[in-house]
Every structure is written in C-alpha cells, then in structure tokens.
Design a protein around this motif. Structure first.
Motif, PDB file in Angstrom:
ATOM      1  N   THR B 182      10.412 -41.258 -30.481  1.00 47.97           N
ATOM      2  CA  THR B 182      11.167 -40.427 -29.537  1.00 47.97           C
ATOM      3  C   THR B 182      12.233 -39.618 -30.277  1.00 47.97           C
ATOM      4  O   THR B 182      12.434 -38.433 -29.998  1.00 47.97           O
ATOM      5  N   ALA B 183      12.919 -40.256 -31.215  1.00 48.19           N
ATOM      6  CA  ALA B 183      13.976 -39.568 -31.969  1.00 48.19           C
ATOM      7  C   ALA B 183      13.382 -38.500 -32.888  1.00 48.19           C
ATOM      8  O   ALA B 183      13.926 -37.393 -32.999  1.00 48.19           O
ATOM      9  N   ARG B 185      10.608 -36.879 -32.483  1.00 45.51           N
ATOM     10  CA  ARG B 185      10.165 -35.759 -31.637  1.00 45.51           C
ATOM     11  C   ARG B 185      11.348 -34.849 -31.313  1.00 45.51           C
ATOM     12  O   ARG B 185      11.244 -33.622 -31.338  1.00 45.51           O
ATOM     13  N   LEU B 186      12.504 -35.475 -31.045  1.00 45.07           N
ATOM     14  CA  LEU B 186      13.688 -34.709 -30.645  1.00 45.07           C
ATOM     15  C   LEU B 186      14.168 -33.779 -31.752  1.00 45.07           C
ATOM     16  O   LEU B 186      14.626 -32.678 -31.481  1.00 45.07           O
ATOM     17  N   SER B 191      12.375 -27.940 -27.677  1.00 40.09           N
ATOM     18  CA  SER B 191      12.291 -28.206 -26.250  1.00 40.09           C
ATOM     19  C   SER B 191      13.053 -27.126 -25.507  1.00 40.09           C
ATOM     20  O   SER B 191      14.111 -26.695 -25.949  1.00 40.09           O
ATOM     21  N   ILE B 192      12.512 -26.657 -24.396  1.00 44.42           N
ATOM     22  CA  ILE B 192      13.222 -25.701 -23.533  1.00 44.42           C
ATOM     23  C   ILE B 192      13.307 -26.314 -22.141  1.00 44.42           C
ATOM     24  O   ILE B 192      12.283 -26.656 -21.547  1.00 44.42           O
ATOM     25  N   ASN B 193      14.507 -26.447 -21.657  1.00 44.20           N
ATOM     26  CA  ASN B 193      14.729 -26.989 -20.311  1.00 44.20           C
ATOM     27  C   ASN B 193      13.902 -28.252 -20.030  1.00 44.20           C
ATOM     28  O   ASN B 193      13.234 -28.370 -19.007  1.00 44.20           O
ATOM     29  N   GLY B 194      13.935 -29.157 -20.989  1.00 42.98           N
ATOM     30  CA  GLY B 194      13.296 -30.452 -20.761  1.00 42.98           C
ATOM     31  C   GLY B 194      11.801 -30.491 -21.016  1.00 42.98           C
ATOM     32  O   GLY B 194      11.175 -31.529 -20.787  1.00 42.98           O
ATOM     33  N   LYS B 195      11.216 -29.385 -21.489  1.00 50.07           N
ATOM     34  CA  LYS B 195       9.782 -29.359 -21.770  1.00 50.07           C
ATOM     35  C   LYS B 195       9.568 -29.047 -23.250  1.00 50.07           C
ATOM     36  O   LYS B 195       9.962 -27.970 -23.730  1.00 50.07           O
ATOM     37  N   TYR B 196       8.932 -29.988 -23.944  1.00 55.43           N
ATOM     38  CA  TYR B 196       8.636 -29.739 -25.357  1.00 55.43           C
ATOM     39  C   TYR B 196       7.621 -28.614 -25.500  1.00 55.43           C
ATOM     40  O   TYR B 196       6.635 -28.556 -24.755  1.00 55.43           O
ATOM     41  N   GLN B 197       7.856 -27.741 -26.474  1.00 57.14           N
ATOM     42  CA  GLN B 197       6.984 -26.591 -26.698  1.00 57.14           C
ATOM     43  C   GLN B 197       5.857 -26.929 -27.678  1.00 57.14           C
ATOM     44  O   GLN B 197       4.947 -26.137 -27.885  1.00 57.14           O
ATOM     45  N   MET B 202       0.574 -37.788 -32.560  1.00 59.19           N
ATOM     46  CA  MET B 202       0.417 -39.120 -31.949  1.00 59.19           C
ATOM     47  C   MET B 202       0.398 -39.014 -30.429  1.00 59.19           C
ATOM     48  O   MET B 202      -0.351 -39.715 -29.759  1.00 59.19           O
ATOM     49  N   ASP B 203       1.272 -38.150 -29.914  1.00 64.82           N
ATOM     50  CA  ASP B 203       1.389 -38.014 -28.459  1.00 64.82           C
ATOM     51  C   ASP B 203       0.106 -37.463 -27.848  1.00 64.82           C
ATOM     52  O   ASP B 203      -0.111 -37.593 -26.641  1.00 64.82           O
ATOM     53  N   LEU B 526      21.922 -31.029 -26.197  1.00 66.14           N
ATOM     54  CA  LEU B 526      20.558 -30.771 -26.652  1.00 66.14           C
ATOM     55  C   LEU B 526      20.480 -30.938 -28.160  1.00 66.14           C
ATOM     56  O   LEU B 526      21.478 -30.853 -28.861  1.00 66.14           O
ATOM     57  N   GLN B 528      20.253 -30.051 -31.840  1.00 66.02           N
ATOM     58  CA  GLN B 528      20.560 -28.838 -32.606  1.00 66.02           C
ATOM     59  C   GLN B 528      19.732 -28.769 -33.879  1.00 66.02           C
ATOM     60  O   GLN B 528      19.939 -27.869 -34.694  1.00 66.02           O
TER      61      GLN B 528
END
Lengths: 658, 658
Positions: B182-183, B185-186, B191-197, B202-203, B526, B528
């Motif tokens: 999770t980290a 990926r971050l 990500s834009i407005n909560g949606k990964y681009q 793996m996902d 968010l 950076q």
C-alpha cells in the motif's frame, strides 16, 4: 486576452507551490475553480447526486492574484465526444441561485503558528438531486475568471440491471487489518506443530480481496469518509457522510450522493437493517442514511435514520426495519440529559412510526420478528466482549439506555443483535430481500486506546457472529441467495512481533532491562492463550486464558506517550495517556496505566491521547452470489459498485414517477 | 508397572508446568519422546524425508524424573486403521544405530540470569531418505520409558499426478506485507482524487490469497524456516533450512525433507533457476537446496547449490541452470579473503561444471542463453535500487565480486537478473519446463534497519520486475503455461499513519514540538512523491522525488533506540543504532542517523540494533495455470502443495531405479 492568459500561468505556478498537504484550501480543488463531484468520479447509472460549483478568489496568501470573485462562471456537461451543453439544458434543471461566502485556512504549520490564515472569497451554485442514466464518460467543465477552466471527467459505469442476490450482509470490522486477524487467530484458535486445529470463519470464505481505503484528498481516512465510499461509490473527505466537502460553513449543504441503502429501498422496496456496537450516531452506521460534512452532527444523523434527508428534496426513506446499537444519549429526553435533534425524544419518534423499542438483551431476544425494532442498549459505545464475558464487573462502568444513570448490565453482543436482525429482516421482507450492515465498531475503538486485548476480543466476536449468521442462513436455506461480505473501513498500524515474559518484565527495575522480557523469532514461542487457563464460554474459539505469563509483544507505531506492560487491562478499556493540567491538550503517560511496564515516548503530536488510523489496504472476504466480483485488489468504492451490481440497481432510464 | 504409570502422570504435569515459550527444550517435543517429522506433518506422496527419534532424560531442572535414558525405545508406523508395524518392517529399511548426546537449555529468563541450565541426556536413532506413497493418514508411535508413548499423525495428501503448468515463477518479496505494498503504491503511482492512474502489477493479478507464516514452534518465523515451508510443505524451526530441528550438536544431521526444486528436478528433469538480491548463501535462495539446522553455514549452502547434499544419501542434484545474486565472499579464493566450504574457490568449482561465471551487469546482459550461468555481482548483499538509480555515489560502499576490494559499480537489478534467468531457462529446458525463484531480498533487509525508503524502492523494483517478466512471457507465448506466484515469507510490523512536514520538524528544537510536524487523517494530505520532483528512470512507476518536503509518517513498532526524521537516507542504507562501547551489544540511537529528528526509545531488547519480523499473514498473488488454488486464507505450506500439484509431482509408487 493575453493578460488573462498570463494570469492562468501564474495561477498554475502558485497552485503547485502551495503543495496542499497538512492543510488544504479545498481538497478536491487544486485550481481556483471547483467542481463537485470532482474529476475521476464514478457513478451508478441512475444514482442521485448533487452538483456543487465554487470559484475561489484568495484575498491574501501565496495564491492571491488580485482578482475579484467571478460571479459569471458557467458550467457545461458533454457526453462522450458530444458538444458541451449548459448544465440547465443538459440535465433539464432550473438555474440555481448564486451563493457567496468566505473561508480561511492555513497554508502550512508555520502560518498556523504565526496565526496568519489565508482568506478566500467564494461564489458558488448547486444543482440538487440529479442523475445520469446513460453509461459512459462525461466531461464537466467550469469556465471562470474569463478564460480559466476546470474539467472533470465523470464515468457512469456499465449497466447491469439483473439482480443476482436477494440479500446482502455487509460485515464491517472497523479498523480491522490482516495483521489483527492473524493475531486474533493466534489467541483464539489452538495450533499444534504449526497447524491450526480450527479455522476462523473469515478464513473459510472462498474469495479474498484487498481494498484501498484512502480518502479523496488525504491518504489516511476516517470511518465517516470510508463508510461513505463503501456505501456510495464516492470517496470523499475526512468527517464527510454521503457528501463531497464544499468550503461553505453549513455542514448540511454539501453535495450529496445516494447510498446503497437509499437506492435499494427506493428502487426495489427492499428492507434495510443497521447493527453496530458503537453509539448509533457513529460514522459507520450513520453513513447509510446521513448526508453531512460533519459526522459530529449526531442528532441529525439519528433523525436521518427515521426521516431521511429533510432539508432538501432527496430520496424518499421510510426508516430501516432494524436499528440496533448504543448511543442512547441521542434518543432519550433532553430532560434526562439527552442531546437530540430539535430536542425530540427519539424513542418516542421511532415508537410513533411503529418501531418496537428495545433496551436490553432479554427484550431483544424476546421481540417479535414481524415488527420493526429500534434497539438501543447503552449510553455511548456498547460494552466490550471482554467485559461482558470475562471482567464482568466492568459492566458497572456502562450506563443504561433509559437515561437513568444506572449501569447497563444486560447488554447483547454483536451476535445477538445480528441474528435477531436477520430474523426480523427475513420475516418482514418477503420477496423483496434485505440489506444488512453489521459493524464490530470497537475493534477500532480499542485499537485507538492501545487496548489490544479488547480489540482482538471484538474481532473474535465479529468472527463468531459471522459464523453464526452463516449457519443461520444455511439452516433457513437462504445462504445461496445471500451475498456475505466481510471487510473493514481502514486499518491501524498494528502487528505482533513476539512474546513478553510478563513475570520477568515486572521483576526488572530498569526500563532497558525490562526490554529483555521480550522474546522475538524462536523466543516468541507458542501462544499460551489456548494452552493454559480454563475459561469457557458458550461461544467457542476465544482464549482460554486472557492473562497468561507469556503475552503477545504487540502494538502500534503511532501512539501517544504511554506505559506498556503488555498485559490485559482488567479494569475496563484502557486510557493510555492523560493531561498533566486538565484542558491543556498535552498528554503524558500516567502511572495508573500499564503498571510495572516500560515508558514509551509517543510519536504522535502531543495533543493526541490515542492512536490513529493507518494506510494499509484492508481485506475483503466474500461468499455467495457475485462473490467473484470481490477477488483481487481494488478501490474501496468498488465494493459499492459490486453490491449495487449484485442487487441489479443500475437504471438506464429515469423512474416514471416518484 | 504402577510406578511407571505414576511417573507418566508426573511427566505430564511437569510438561505443562514448563510452558515452553522464551526457550524450549525441543520445540516440537513437549513430552520426553520426540518424533520428527512431528505430529500434524503433511507429505507429498513420494517426497523424500528422514525420520529422527529422540528420547530425553532431563538430569536436572523441573522435568527431571530420575530416570536413565531409555535405550530400548521402539518405533512403529500404522497406515489408517491398520496394525502398527516396526519401522524397519513398515518401510523395509535397515535398523539404524543408536546415537547419544547431551544438550542444555534454560527454562526461562530467570534461569538464564542465574546461569542454571537444565541438562538433558538423549538417545536417538535416524532413518534416512524414506518416502510414503499411499495417500491417507499414518500413525507413528514412539514407545519409551517402559510405557510412555508419543504419537504423531502424518498425512500423505491426495495424489494429483497430472501436470498443469510447464513452468512456475515464484517471486518472493522478503518481509513484504500488504501494508508495504500500500505504501509503495502511494509513492510510486499517481493518484487523482482518490483514483490511481496506474496499477501495481501485483494488483492486476486475478487471484489473491493470504498465507500464515508462523514457525512450527514459535509464532514468529525467520526467512530460513519460512522459505523451507514454502519449498518443502514442512514448517520447521527458526534458522532451519530443509530440515526439522533435532537436539544434536551437528548442524548437518537433522532430519531432511525434499524441496520443490529437488523433486521437480528428480522426477521430471526440469530446470531450476535461483535469483536473489541478497548474498547467495542467504536463507531464501539457500532453502531450495540446502539442508541444515544452521542457516549460517554459508559455505555448505553454496556447495549444496552445485553438489546437492553430500554427507548422506539424498536426492541426486546437478545444479541449477541459473544462480544470480550477491555474496561473492563464499565464492572467491580464501587467499583473497573468501570464506568458503573446504577452502575451495567456488567460481572455479562452478566453471568446472560448465557454468559461465558473470560478475557485472554488462556481462550478464551479454551472456549466451544456452549456457548455465553463475552470476555473483557483489560482496554481501547487492546494492539497493535507490543507490543504483538515485544516490549513485553510494555504490562506492559496495565491493566487487572479484574480491579485489574495488567498488562494484556495474551491478544489475532484480529485473535484469530475472529476465536473463527466464531467457536461459526457456532456452535450455525444452519441453521439460522450469522453476524459477526470484527474491527481492532487501525489502526485508532495509525494513530491518528502519530504512523505509530503500525498502519501498526494492518493493517497487520487485513489482517492476514482475511486470517485465509477465510481459516477456506474454511476448514469447509462454504466459499461459506458466504459473506466476508473488508472495512473501513473513512480515515486519510496518505501516504509514500520515505525513511529516520535514521542514517544520527540522525547525523545532524540542522533541514534543517536533511531533507537531506530523499530519494525521485529513492532514496527511496527498503523496508528494509523484506530484513534485523531476527524477525519471527507464523504469516507470517509481517516485519522481524521493525527498519531498512532506514525507510519509511511517515506521515499525518494534525497533531499537533511534532518532527519526522521516527523511530519505541519502548516504546509503541506514544504521539506526550503535554501541556506546564496541562489543557491548548495548545499542543506542546515534546523532549521525536521523539528524534533526525525534529521539525514540526502542521497544526491543537493547542488544538489538535493528527491527524484527512480525506475525501478520502475508499476501499471495497468483496468475496462470492452477491460480485458483491460491485464493483465500491458508497455511504457508499449502504454497508448496499447490506448486507440486500444478507440476504434477505426487507419486503413488516408488521410482523404478535411481
């Protein structure tokens, strides 16, 4: 024209220099024109939502560009490659009136220390209760400041109108992570030579997924925002229930999105049940019917359960069949100290609408299955499994739901409430089916106060509840038509790293020596929660001894100052830190908590008296119709779309009448 | 007879009073008679294993019962409800000779402080390289002390001889948890407005599982024992590679179990590849061919890669096609400082058997695909992704594999090694297929030293490697016949709880004020790592800036004393704690590490200079033939059985000859 173009560039530069982080002007709006729902929003075909537009004119601070707020902004929507049309034309709605307000924010912590807020002048419009029916991409454009524009791409997901599940149960272990499930399994199930002799019910589910819990504008979420994502398919901002956050002062005018409970009820007449071990106005249950920027509007939340949304036209809502939990203070009379919406007594309000009001376990079990029921079993959050079953004297710390200041000694557990909810929903819903949300709220609440034993007890109770629910559904032949989901709304950074010889720890006088009591790797040994002790319960698969010599070396990385002895807190839920001076919001470890333990400096800001949520993806366990939709890794909002699809709730055309 | 019966009861009482935890007499043996493999062991039909029997006679301590060690113990095996037969008859093996030894252990930490060990006299026998072919339950019984007995139930799992996958790649992210993914990926994906681009590779895998990593005799595992569980289907003890731990002094006489690589090679002639970013003698690669109680027997491990097991009759082993990683010190001449098995130069030993020896990235990429290859690219662990790609000066801290004390400036990454391994295995294996294990070892190594940035960089490199491998297999049309698994061997108690304003933190002088730099919930903001900075790489989906003002508030709960500034460590991998007096094994935070940061008292025993493993279940991502076997929640050993079944390696009858 050229001067405006130049301004556009300046704005862009400033926007990136104000790299919104600790504080944000408005989370979903890095430019000065804001569209809500914002870019990247997904919709279920036919789902109601509100639109909010804002144009920001910062008066000072790094974003100030000396412009007056634009009152002549326009807003268009285009479907696919089609021509953009004004919103009034595209949606066939009336023009709405211009609103204005100002708000302020700090650009960073230095500005906060200096008390130099940035002030923003706002012009805004809102369009309420609209819907998009045709699947595909839409482009929404806000034109403002004579040449600037903000675009949002919206996606209406593909139509699936076929209903595959008659019923859905959504179990939420609030704050529950894979790490906690692993720890709960270790203390609740017997293992021989590395092989567990019994399984968690969750572990038996055929499909496993992970969902990403982050907010729309921060990577850590709270339970309000994450519940809304699960129930509406829209991520939002911390503290928001069923709305996107705008910048206005009112907590009730933010743009709403319709929830799974509302859509299911509106389109199918299906029945809804809500069960939680929290106070009922708390975020996770509240998210099913409330729409507010401020989860702390508890009174309004409780009113929304019964009456739906009353300040704007919205989905018609007749109340759930079942509402079980704690939080009597939002229900009983203000004369008794109740803090209620418009000073009403909500026991009476519910009774007037035909609800049987239940206030203890005995009456819950005896209640008829053909009547709607409100069950409120304590003031505030309900008692924890560990206090109801092992350290029962602590029930004296709870307060009765009658508001009479007596203890609530006859409280049901999550299992009692959930099984009764299934009985009532099954009895009353007929062919229409039902949706039940059942929340183990105090996994989260006990993790917050570092009370790991109680948190794991709540997790084991959740698993025991799921087991009993699956068994009941199986016996009544409803299992094959019911989708059962188990998930969480966010995590806490918890794990177990070994064992602690609590006897050795207590015998040492120096903190650095106490640390030698910790056994890692091979010295972690085996769980003693099953091998010693003689506690027995009606429910199986709980520890036989909560207080063995060798306990778990467990904890959080983000915590307040506290003293840790890694032993069960027998006197009731833990209070890890306290203020030296009351009201100072400066918390320190106390000598009363974690006696004989090790003093640990916290990592969180010192105004925290408890732990915080974490980033980690959380697990999703699925069984039943549509289970295959819940495998793999996905966004939390996909849970909403999966449930809505399984219920066949997408609609390609507007309803004939309502 | 009655006196022996009484003794039996006394033994039972004592056994439960010595509640094996921090230290254990012998982990799998709570009574005084020990059978290895122990109770609950599962076997693949036809899998080779050794049997070890021990009878313990404690001379002092709480278990001492004044008996001489029994030399006349007997051992029987029964299939199902059949009559027990003596082992020699049941298996058709020769009686083995009686061994004897003594060992000592501490019953708890108080005994250790008092230096009062308990001494145990042992009589033992072993039976080597046997196998069970008929599926079903077996009861193994050790009769000793004239009336006492220990029973073990063994299960030979059902036969599935049909092969469904031609190839298997097993990716291991050492120490990798869902929290870390999770980290990563971050920081690595926009990500834009909560949606990964973009998605992690793996996902995108269709099937997700969780595996339980615990040891057989402790709930926290190390990488040796967990690798053995994944490779052999048998959980064991910390530090064990491919053996159950007995109590004898020799690290080479413990009872062995055959690995997936050995069985696959023996039965099908399939080809094997081993890739790791660790030193090659490290546990995760070693577990494929080594069989020893002590993972620290590095020289013997390297010999086992080439020659298999040489001190007992065992599986014939011809060496892997590919062996890529670090750890040159076990390969180069002792004259140059190499520490090798029997003082051989293993570069020469491998070359003699036809291996092309590669020592840098350039020669790796240029190597022919039709020759076996040994690639050793550094002394010790290989350089980290962050140092190879961003802070490249730190490559000067690494040492060349030639043993010439020069830096290793031309090191490949996991992706280079893995793609080349696939090329060689595909080219050489023909119709026989191949098995490849590829390990991102330094996720674990960097988590151990609290160097979160480097750990997450390694995780992103693993994901990038998986993406490239899937793409290569797809291009060569091999994807559909290859099972791709991604998992971990254990976790670390890591999570992200918010953000840190590093500029504000550095500007405060007092620790309690520094804590105000931490932003939680909505103040986490968010990521950076994608929004600012301009770093670009050939590989996509890595941070564009590793050193933003707002970093992740991340960490472990179990750690040594250290100073934390939550900033990237630009000068190479972190060293969080140091001794005040060299050799004292008493570690403190140093002022050189985490400059300007907050002083955090550790929680681990003060002789730890780094973090430790954790309990949490770890994720399993599966794609390809048999992927459906890897969904849901299961024991780590089930990964072995899943792979073996997918390769069709079960055998219902003995091989005709060998």
């Amino acid at each position: 024209m050229s001067s405006f173009k130049a301004i556009g560039i300046v704005v862009a530069l400033f926007a990136s220099s104000v790299s919104a982080q600790t504080f944000q002007r408005l989370g979903t709006c890095p430019t000065l024109g804001c569209i809500l729902p914002p870019d990247q929003a997904d919709f279920l075909a036919g789902q109601y939502f509100d639109i909010r537009l804002e144009v920001h004119a910062p008066k000072n601070g790094s974003e100030a560009i000396g412009l007056l707020p634009d009152e002549k902004f326009t807003f268009t929507i285009a479907k696919g490659d089609g021509a953009p049309k004004l919103v009034t034309e595209f949606l066939g709605v009336q023009e709405s009136k211009l609103e204005n307000w100002t708000f302020d924010w700090y650009e960073d912590l230095f500005a906060k220390d200096l008390k130099t807020p940035s002030i923003v002048d706002v012009r805004s419009k809102a369009y309420r209760r609209i819907a998009l029916y045709e699947p595909g991409e839409y482009t929404a454009t806000l034109n403002y400041n004579n040449g600037s524009s903000t675009k949002a791409t919206w996606l209406v997901r593909d139509l699936v109108e076929e209903r595959k599940a008659k019923n859905i149960i959504l179990f939420i272990g609030d704050g529950m992570t894979t790490n906690m499930i692993t720890a709960a399994r270790l203390i609740g199930h017997k293992s021989i030579n590395g092989k567990y002799q019994s399984k968690m019910q969750m572990d038996k589910f055929p499909v496993l997924g992970h969902q990403m819990t982050h907010s729309i504008d921060s990577f850590i979420t709270d339970s309000a925002n994450s519940a809304s994502a699960l129930y509406t398919g829209h991520k939002s901002t911390v503290n928001c229930l069923g709305v996107y956050a705008d910048s206005s002062k009112s907590p009730f005018d933010d743009p709403k999105v319709e929830t799974i409970a509302e859509i299911f009820h509106r389109l199918t007449g299906g029945h809804v049940g809500i069960v939680s071990t929290a106070f009922l106005a708390d975020a996770t249950p509240a998210g099913l019917t409330a729409h507010t920027r401020a989860r702390s509007e508890y009174g309004a939340v409780v009113d929304s359960y019964l009456n739906g949304i009353t300040n704007y036209t919205w989905t018609k809502w007749g109340g759930p069949d079942v509402l079980f939990g704690g939080g009597a203070e939002q229900f009983y009379s203000p004369a008794l100290g109740g803090v209620t919406y418009q000073n009403k007594t909500y026991y009476d309000e519910f009774a007037k609408k035909g609800y049987r009001v239940l206030q203890n376990r005995t009456s819950l079990l005896a209640a008829p299955n053909n009547e709607r029921a409100l069950g409120v079993f304590s003031v505030s959050n309900m008692a924890k499994w560990l206090d109801r079953n092992v350290y029962r004297d602590n029930l004296n710390q709870s307060l009765s739901p009658a508001g009479d200041k007596k203890p609530a000694l006859d409280q049901p557990g999550l299992k009692d409430m959930t099984l009764k909810a299934i009985d009532i929903l099954s009895s009353r819903s007929g062919d229409k089916g039902w949706f039940l949300m059942s929340e183990a709220a105090s996994i989260d609440k006990m993790m917050h106060v570092l009370d790991y034993d109680r948190a794991l007890g709540e997790l084991l109770e959740l698993d025991d509840t799921i087991k009993a629910a699956v068994q009941k559904l199986n016996e009544t032949d409803c299992l094959k038509e019911t989708l059962v989901l188990v998930t969480a709304d966010h995590g806490h950074g918890f794990d177990v790293m070994g064992s602690v010889d609590t006897r050795y720890l207590a015998a040492q006088n120096v903190d650095r020596k106490k640390r030698n009591a910790i056994g890692t790797y091979q010295n972690s040994g085996l769980s003693q929660y099953q091998n010693t002790g003689n506690l027995t319960y009606t429910d199986s698969n709980f520890p036989k001894n909560w207080d063995p010599r060798y306990t778990l070396f467990q904890g959080l990385m983000a915590d307040p100052d506290h003293r840790e002895n890694w032993s069960v807190h027998k006197d009731g839920p833990r209070k890890p830190a306290a203020e030296l001076v009351n009201g100072s919001s400066d918390y320190y470890a106390t000598s009363e908590d974690g006696k004989g333990g090790l003093l640990l400096n916290g990592t969180l800001p010192v105004n925290n008296d408890q732990g915080v949520h974490s980033l980690t993806d959380v697990p999703v366990f699925a069984m039943g119709p549509c289970q295959e939709k819940f495998g793999g890794v996905y966004n939390s909002v996909d849970i909403f779309f999966g449930m809505a699809e399984c219920f066949g709730l997408a609609r390609g055309t507007p309803p004939k009448k309502e």
